[in-house]
Design a protein around this motif. Sequence first.
Motif, short mmCIF file in Angstrom:
data_model
loop_
_atom_site.label_atom_id
_atom_site.label_comp_id
_atom_site.label_asym_id
_atom_site.label_seq_id
_atom_site.Cartn_x
_atom_site.Cartn_y
_atom_site.Cartn_z
N GLU A 78 -7.92 147.15 72.05
CA GLU A 78 -8.58 148.34 72.73
C GLU A 78 -7.65 148.72 74.01
O GLU A 78 -7.74 149.77 74.27
N VAL A 102 -12.80 153.06 61.74
CA VAL A 102 -12.65 152.70 63.28
C VAL A 102 -13.19 151.45 63.42
O VAL A 102 -14.21 150.96 63.05
N SER A 106 -11.39 149.65 68.44
CA SER A 106 -11.21 151.04 68.63
C SER A 106 -12.35 151.80 68.94
O SER A 106 -12.22 152.67 69.80
N GLU A 107 -13.46 151.39 68.51
CA GLU A 107 -14.47 152.36 68.89
C GLU A 107 -14.87 152.31 70.18
O GLU A 107 -15.00 153.24 70.83
N ARG A 111 -14.49 155.52 72.79
CA ARG A 111 -15.72 156.03 73.62
C ARG A 111 -15.26 155.85 75.04
O ARG A 111 -15.55 156.70 75.92
N ARG A 122 -10.16 161.64 65.13
CA ARG A 122 -9.74 160.50 63.84
C ARG A 122 -9.27 161.38 62.85
O ARG A 122 -9.54 162.29 62.17
N LEU A 137 -19.85 157.56 64.26
CA LEU A 137 -18.64 157.28 64.98
C LEU A 137 -18.06 158.15 66.10
O LEU A 137 -18.51 159.37 65.94
#
Length: 174
Positions: A78, A102, A106-107, A111, A122, A137
């Motif tokens: 992250e 994702v 990474s999500e 965010r 993406r 997503l």
Amino acid sequence: MVLNDRIGSARFVTKTNATTLDPFKATEQGYLGVIVNGAPQFETLVEKVHNLRSVFDVRNLRKLSEVVIIYGYQDDPEYMYDAAISHHADGIIYAGTGAGSVSVRSEAGIRKAEEAGIIVIRSSRTGNGVVPVDKGLPGLVADSLNPAKARILLMTALTQTKNPELIQHYFRTY
């Protein structure tokens, strides 16, 4: 683009080899036509012409927006998103696996970047295919553009707007 007497859409032509004399190909969508005796012969109907009358007039710009590419992989960190946020990136292209998949980390990073006002797109690192909209997503989608082309379009789009809906429209159109 015209290379080796083949006419290809810039959207779909990509470099496929680092050293050959004919590295640019339109592998999945194919070519629009060929050059015969010095004249274009189109095999595919071209509906849109993107030229100086496009919405993207960058002739008077000194600098484009700062857009970085973050390469996705299983359990990717992250902190790459934290770096983009702290360096005030305007946009992030996420080069995901498959159809722009994702990871959990990474999500969370995407965010966080979106909350900081960064536009995230993406894309797929596979080289071909469409990244579909997935309501579950975060981020917009690059459609069929690879990460490098998506970066250029986002850099250009951000000269016009930060509106996510309009930017997504640009990715479907250009």
